[in-house]
Design a protein around this motif. Structure first.
Motif, PDB file in Angstrom:
ATOM      1  N   VAL A 154       0.869  -1.240  -0.033  1.00  0.00           N
ATOM      2  CA  VAL A 154       0.111  -0.043   0.077  1.00  0.00           C
ATOM      3  C   VAL A 154       0.926   1.195   0.063  1.00  0.00           C
ATOM      4  O   VAL A 154       2.086   1.290   0.585  1.00  0.00           O
ATOM      5  CB  VAL A 154      -0.822  -0.155   1.199  1.00  0.00           C
ATOM      6  N   THR A 155       0.511   2.320  -0.722  1.00  0.00           N
ATOM      7  CA  THR A 155       1.092   3.412  -0.621  1.00  0.00           C
ATOM      8  C   THR A 155       0.107   4.528   0.102  1.00  0.00           C
ATOM      9  O   THR A 155      -0.917   4.360   0.258  1.00  0.00           O
ATOM     10  CB  THR A 155       1.509   4.056  -2.126  1.00  0.00           C
ATOM     11  N   VAL A 156       0.794   5.726   0.352  1.00  0.00           N
ATOM     12  CA  VAL A 156       0.294   6.855   0.864  1.00  0.00           C
ATOM     13  C   VAL A 156      -0.993   7.306   0.119  1.00  0.00           C
ATOM     14  O   VAL A 156      -2.096   7.395   0.616  1.00  0.00           O
ATOM     15  CB  VAL A 156       1.026   8.042   1.500  1.00  0.00           C
ATOM     16  N   ASN A 157      -0.649   7.415  -1.072  1.00  0.00           N
ATOM     17  CA  ASN A 157      -1.796   7.859  -1.934  1.00  0.00           C
ATOM     18  C   ASN A 157      -2.888   7.031  -2.156  1.00  0.00           C
ATOM     19  O   ASN A 157      -4.137   7.121  -2.253  1.00  0.00           O
ATOM     20  CB  ASN A 157      -1.250   8.058  -3.351  1.00  0.00           C
ATOM     21  N   SER A 158      -2.704   5.443  -2.531  1.00  0.00           N
ATOM     22  CA  SER A 158      -3.757   4.603  -2.353  1.00  0.00           C
ATOM     23  C   SER A 158      -4.455   4.358  -1.037  1.00  0.00           C
ATOM     24  O   SER A 158      -5.683   4.377  -1.263  1.00  0.00           O
ATOM     25  CB  SER A 158      -3.180   3.163  -2.868  1.00  0.00           C
ATOM     26  N   PHE A 159      -3.767   4.436  -0.001  1.00  0.00           N
ATOM     27  CA  PHE A 159      -4.676   4.474   1.309  1.00  0.00           C
ATOM     28  C   PHE A 159      -5.520   5.871   1.251  1.00  0.00           C
ATOM     29  O   PHE A 159      -6.505   5.776   1.919  1.00  0.00           O
ATOM     30  CB  PHE A 159      -3.614   4.471   2.490  1.00  0.00           C
ATOM     31  N   ARG A 160      -4.984   6.886   1.087  1.00  0.00           N
ATOM     32  CA  ARG A 160      -5.814   8.064   0.973  1.00  0.00           C
ATOM     33  C   ARG A 160      -6.812   8.000   0.293  1.00  0.00           C
ATOM     34  O   ARG A 160      -7.971   8.555   0.735  1.00  0.00           O
ATOM     35  CB  ARG A 160      -4.849   9.461   0.585  1.00  0.00           C
ATOM     36  N   GLN A 161      -6.674   7.675  -1.164  1.00  0.00           N
ATOM     37  CA  GLN A 161      -7.942   7.629  -1.818  1.00  0.00           C
ATOM     38  C   GLN A 161      -8.997   6.568  -1.413  1.00  0.00           C
ATOM     39  O   GLN A 161     -10.145   6.966  -1.585  1.00  0.00           O
ATOM     40  CB  GLN A 161      -7.520   7.234  -3.303  1.00  0.00           C
ATOM     41  N   SER A 162      -8.478   5.508  -0.666  1.00  0.00           N
ATOM     42  CA  SER A 162      -9.624   4.384  -0.245  1.00  0.00           C
ATOM     43  C   SER A 162     -10.358   4.962   1.004  1.00  0.00           C
ATOM     44  O   SER A 162     -11.406   4.283   1.177  1.00  0.00           O
ATOM     45  CB  SER A 162      -8.782   3.137  -0.022  1.00  0.00           C
ATOM     46  N   THR A 163      -9.705   5.926   1.920  1.00  0.00           N
ATOM     47  CA  THR A 163     -10.318   6.304   3.095  1.00  0.00           C
ATOM     48  C   THR A 163     -10.799   7.445   3.119  1.00  0.00           C
ATOM     49  O   THR A 163     -11.556   7.762   3.920  1.00  0.00           O
ATOM     50  CB  THR A 163      -8.947   6.143   4.209  1.00  0.00           C
ATOM     51  N   GLY A 164     -10.346   8.437   2.282  1.00  0.00           N
ATOM     52  CA  GLY A 164     -11.061   9.821   2.215  1.00  0.00           C
ATOM     53  C   GLY A 164     -10.140  10.374   3.111  1.00  0.00           C
ATOM     54  O   GLY A 164     -10.551  11.691   3.391  1.00  0.00           O
ATOM     55  N   LEU A 165      -8.864   9.997   3.906  1.00  0.00           N
ATOM     56  CA  LEU A 165      -8.033  10.933   4.535  1.00  0.00           C
ATOM     57  C   LEU A 165      -7.375  11.804   3.737  1.00  0.00           C
ATOM     58  O   LEU A 165      -7.198  11.638   2.323  1.00  0.00           O
ATOM     59  CB  LEU A 165      -7.195  10.035   5.449  1.00  0.00           C
ATOM     60  N   THR A 166      -6.919  13.005   4.660  1.00  0.00           N
ATOM     61  CA  THR A 166      -5.890  13.838   3.839  1.00  0.00           C
ATOM     62  C   THR A 166      -4.580  13.101   3.491  1.00  0.00           C
ATOM     63  O   THR A 166      -4.233  11.832   4.165  1.00  0.00           O
ATOM     64  CB  THR A 166      -5.825  14.983   4.627  1.00  0.00           C
ATOM     65  N   TYR A 167      -3.699  13.469   2.661  1.00  0.00           N
ATOM     66  CA  TYR A 167      -2.299  12.946   2.508  1.00  0.00           C
ATOM     67  C   TYR A 167      -1.445  12.739   4.001  1.00  0.00           C
ATOM     68  O   TYR A 167      -0.935  11.542   4.247  1.00  0.00           O
ATOM     69  CB  TYR A 167      -1.616  13.677   1.604  1.00  0.00           C
ATOM     70  N   HIS A 168      -1.630  14.072   4.699  1.00  0.00           N
ATOM     71  CA  HIS A 168      -0.922  13.925   5.700  1.00  0.00           C
ATOM     72  C   HIS A 168      -1.431  12.901   6.620  1.00  0.00           C
ATOM     73  O   HIS A 168      -0.626  12.236   7.477  1.00  0.00           O
ATOM     74  CB  HIS A 168      -1.099  15.292   6.625  1.00  0.00           C
ATOM     75  N   SER A 169      -2.823  12.843   6.983  1.00  0.00           N
ATOM     76  CA  SER A 169      -3.453  11.908   7.878  1.00  0.00           C
ATOM     77  C   SER A 169      -3.191  10.604   7.349  1.00  0.00           C
ATOM     78  O   SER A 169      -2.931   9.587   8.364  1.00  0.00           O
ATOM     79  CB  SER A 169      -5.011  12.095   7.903  1.00  0.00           C
ATOM     80  N   ALA A 170      -3.253  10.042   6.263  1.00  0.00           N
ATOM     81  CA  ALA A 170      -3.271   8.821   5.814  1.00  0.00           C
ATOM     82  C   ALA A 170      -1.685   8.326   5.973  1.00  0.00           C
ATOM     83  O   ALA A 170      -1.441   7.374   6.289  1.00  0.00           O
ATOM     84  CB  ALA A 170      -3.347   8.865   4.076  1.00  0.00           C
ATOM     85  N   ARG A 171      -0.601   9.396   5.759  1.00  0.00           N
ATOM     86  CA  ARG A 171       0.701   9.182   6.108  1.00  0.00           C
ATOM     87  C   ARG A 171       1.123   8.746   7.654  1.00  0.00           C
ATOM     88  O   ARG A 171       1.762   7.850   7.797  1.00  0.00           O
ATOM     89  CB  ARG A 171       1.403  10.025   5.434  1.00  0.00           C
ATOM     90  N   LYS A 172       0.504   9.612   8.179  1.00  0.00           N
ATOM     91  CA  LYS A 172       0.465   9.424   9.724  1.00  0.00           C
ATOM     92  C   LYS A 172      -0.078   8.185  10.192  1.00  0.00           C
ATOM     93  O   LYS A 172       0.583   7.557  11.259  1.00  0.00           O
ATOM     94  CB  LYS A 172      -0.432  10.523  10.355  1.00  0.00           C
ATOM     95  N   VAL A 173      -1.350   7.595   9.804  1.00  0.00           N
ATOM     96  CA  VAL A 173      -1.622   6.296  10.022  1.00  0.00           C
ATOM     97  C   VAL A 173      -0.821   5.220   9.700  1.00  0.00           C
ATOM     98  O   VAL A 173      -0.428   4.324  10.657  1.00  0.00           O
ATOM     99  CB  VAL A 173      -3.098   6.218   9.550  1.00  0.00           C
ATOM    100  N   LEU A 174      -0.366   5.250   8.474  1.00  0.00           N
ATOM    101  CA  LEU A 174       0.510   4.198   7.920  1.00  0.00           C
ATOM    102  C   LEU A 174       1.802   4.091   8.861  1.00  0.00           C
ATOM    103  O   LEU A 174       2.254   3.036   9.035  1.00  0.00           O
ATOM    104  CB  LEU A 174       0.672   4.348   6.465  1.00  0.00           C
ATOM    105  N   ASN A 175       2.326   5.236   9.022  1.00  0.00           N
ATOM    106  CA  ASN A 175       3.605   5.404   9.959  1.00  0.00           C
ATOM    107  C   ASN A 175       3.686   4.595  11.192  1.00  0.00           C
ATOM    108  O   ASN A 175       4.394   4.093  11.933  1.00  0.00           O
ATOM    109  CB  ASN A 175       4.231   6.764   9.815  1.00  0.00           C
ATOM    110  N   GLU A 176       2.461   5.082  11.648  1.00  0.00           N
ATOM    111  CA  GLU A 176       2.194   4.374  13.122  1.00  0.00           C
ATOM    112  C   GLU A 176       2.050   3.055  13.148  1.00  0.00           C
ATOM    113  O   GLU A 176       2.466   2.398  14.019  1.00  0.00           O
ATOM    114  CB  GLU A 176       0.801   4.947  13.849  1.00  0.00           C
ATOM    115  N   TRP A 177       1.450   2.328  12.236  1.00  0.00           N
ATOM    116  CA  TRP A 177       1.455   1.048  11.937  1.00  0.00           C
ATOM    117  C   TRP A 177       2.906   0.130  11.560  1.00  0.00           C
ATOM    118  O   TRP A 177       3.090  -0.956  11.536  1.00  0.00           O
ATOM    119  CB  TRP A 177       0.379   0.511  10.958  1.00  0.00           C
ATOM    120  N   THR A 178       3.871   1.118  11.657  1.00  0.00           N
ATOM    121  CA  THR A 178       5.318   0.709  11.292  1.00  0.00           C
ATOM    122  C   THR A 178       6.079   0.754  12.577  1.00  0.00           C
ATOM    123  O   THR A 178       7.409   0.118  12.730  1.00  0.00           O
ATOM    124  CB  THR A 178       6.160   1.318  10.425  1.00  0.00           C
ATOM    125  N   GLU A 179       5.714   1.253  13.905  1.00  0.00           N
ATOM    126  CA  GLU A 179       6.109   1.493  14.992  1.00  0.00           C
ATOM    127  C   GLU A 179       5.574   0.521  16.076  1.00  0.00           C
ATOM    128  O   GLU A 179       4.737  -0.270  15.810  1.00  0.00           O
ATOM    129  CB  GLU A 179       6.038   2.910  15.380  1.00  0.00           C
TER     130      GLU A 179
END
Length: 209
Positions: free
Chosen positions: A164-189
């Motif tokens: 998954v990429t930030v853009n694909s996650f953003r488009q599927s969830t409706g989140l902003t780019y910043h929020s989508a990236r934040k959520v994905l990065n949280e799942w790597t920690e």
């Protein structure tokens, strides 16, 4: 690379200025603003992957252009390119009302004036056939709070493509780019991360651990 766009993402903001109906006037801006940026290194890698350019060639060309264009700008020339025109901009260091009292020491370079060229509009039109796409500012509200829904969306994307990429996650969830990236990065920690973040060309991909 096949042409694929989903419309330029934009967000709506409220200004402090009142409209004719007494309510605040709204305005629009591209979704990410300074958060969504592409470095020259990433663009160079992109061009090397999808065009006939070699890696590093774009950076070299831009460096040489700036070096030699600067010489002609200092000479007072306007430099015309397919990107647009570049011209030196000057200003006075102090307020002067008598033209005869202006000396060389009163003048300073105030940067470079850039005017986009016709070719820019032609290329933009090429990618703008899908128009615009409104993005809601959903960070810290119900959409982001629904972690189960976000995890289901992540699962669907991973099952479909394996990453998954930030853009694909953003488009599927409706989140902003910043929020989508934040959520994905949280799942790597943490001690038991869900995702592994890896750079691939000009972007990052997230895969299941």
């Amino acid at each position: 690379m096949p042409k694929k766009t989903l419309g330029m993402p934009y967000m709506v903001y409220t200004s402090p200025v009142k409209g004719k109906d007494g309510r605040n006037i709204v305005y629009v801006k591209p979704e990410g603003g300074p958060r969504m940026k592409l470095t020259i290194e990433e663009m160079d890698a992109y061009c090397a992957k999808y065009s006939s350019m070699r890696s590093g060639e774009l950076q070299l060309v831009l460096h040489e252009f700036m070096h030699w264009a600067a010489e002609w700008l200092v000479r007072g020339y306007r430099v015309e390119t397919p990107l647009g025109s570049f011209a030196p901009r000057l200003k006075l260091k102090r307020e002067i009302t008598d033209p005869d009292k202006v000396t060389n020491r009163d003048v300073e370079l105030d940067g470079v004036e850039y005017t986009p060229g016709k070719a820019w509009n032609e290329h933009l039109d090429h990618w703008m056939e899908d128009g615009f796409r409104k993005v809601e500012r959903l960070y810290a509200n119900d959409a982001l709070a629904d972690r189960e829904k976000l995890e289901r969306t992540l699962r669907q994307l991973l099952d479909r493509r394996g990453f998954v990429t930030v853009n694909s996650f953003r488009q599927s969830t409706g989140l902003t780019y910043h929020s989508a990236r934040k959520v994905l990065n949280e799942w790597t920690e943490g001690q038991s991360p869900k995702l592994l973040k890896t750079r691939q060309g000009p972007t990052f991909i997230y895969t299941e651990v």
